[in-house]
Write a protein that holds these residues in place. Sequence first.
Motif, mmCIF file in Angstrom:
data_model
loop_
_atom_site.group_PDB
_atom_site.id
_atom_site.type_symbol
_atom_site.label_atom_id
_atom_site.label_comp_id
_atom_site.label_asym_id
_atom_site.label_seq_id
_atom_site.Cartn_x
_atom_site.Cartn_y
_atom_site.Cartn_z
ATOM 1 N N GLU A 135 0.817 -1.219 0.000
ATOM 2 C CA GLU A 135 0.000 0.000 0.000
ATOM 3 C C GLU A 135 0.851 1.269 0.000
ATOM 4 O O GLU A 135 0.354 2.360 0.270
ATOM 5 C CB GLU A 135 -1.006 0.004 1.154
ATOM 6 C CG GLU A 135 -1.977 -1.158 1.080
ATOM 7 C CD GLU A 135 -3.014 -1.157 2.186
ATOM 8 O OE1 GLU A 135 -3.168 -0.126 2.867
ATOM 9 O OE2 GLU A 135 -3.666 -2.193 2.360
ATOM 10 N N ARG A 137 3.258 4.260 -1.755
ATOM 11 C CA ARG A 137 3.084 5.118 -2.935
ATOM 12 C C ARG A 137 4.430 5.574 -3.465
ATOM 13 O O ARG A 137 5.343 5.882 -2.699
ATOM 14 C CB ARG A 137 2.267 6.368 -2.599
ATOM 15 C CG ARG A 137 0.812 6.099 -2.333
ATOM 16 C CD ARG A 137 0.058 7.393 -2.013
ATOM 17 N NE ARG A 137 0.056 8.342 -3.110
ATOM 18 C CZ ARG A 137 -0.740 8.277 -4.178
ATOM 19 N NH1 ARG A 137 -1.573 7.272 -4.308
ATOM 20 N NH2 ARG A 137 -0.692 9.207 -5.117
ATOM 21 N N GLU A 194 0.392 3.234 -6.626
ATOM 22 C CA GLU A 194 0.441 2.500 -5.367
ATOM 23 C C GLU A 194 0.746 1.028 -5.597
ATOM 24 O O GLU A 194 0.374 0.460 -6.615
ATOM 25 C CB GLU A 194 -0.905 2.622 -4.641
ATOM 26 C CG GLU A 194 -1.233 4.024 -4.228
ATOM 27 C CD GLU A 194 -2.621 4.141 -3.603
ATOM 28 O OE1 GLU A 194 -3.357 3.136 -3.565
ATOM 29 O OE2 GLU A 194 -2.952 5.254 -3.181
#
Length: 196
Positions: A135, A137, A194
């Motif tokens: 998760e 970025r 992501e």
Amino acid sequence: MLWNYATPGIPDDLFERLPGIPLSKREVRLLILSALRLQKDSVLWDIGAGTGTIPIESGLLCPNAQIIAVERDDEVANLIRHNCNRFGVTNVKVLEGSAPKCLEDLKPKPHRVCIEGGRPIKSILEEVWQHLQPEGRVVATAGNLETLYAISESLSQLQARNIEVVQSAINRLETRGIHQTFAAVSPIFILSGEKL
């Protein structure tokens, strides 16, 4: 302290600079910070940190975050340290090394990665992706079509999700002689994605 505000957007002229070393303009910096979606305790790697604008703004916004600024040139790395001292930012560690090689054993693993002008961009993205937490970025900037294409292609191959692409179109009011006129800031593409 040079910046006594809780908001980002430090004026460019408050940063010490070296000739030829890039500086992310204030308005572009705001877009990058927005795309990073930092959390209070994020681990951020900034690769190609240049003058140190992103690490400094991030460090001020998130004093509990751990920020690693990666820069290959020792003189530029010292500039980042100097700018951190000027702004009283203590949560930025500066790593001298060339990406992607210097990233292999880098710890802690990042929640967020910012890549500004790194070459070879595809190799850097591939290495970063291996270390990026689930998760996490990645935000990368491109100043030309070739880099835009390389980043876009890499994010696709890495199966990034929630990909966003923004192009800045910024004009600043400037005084030239007795007249005030608008001058364009060079447009930059900001890409983000992501990891599952």
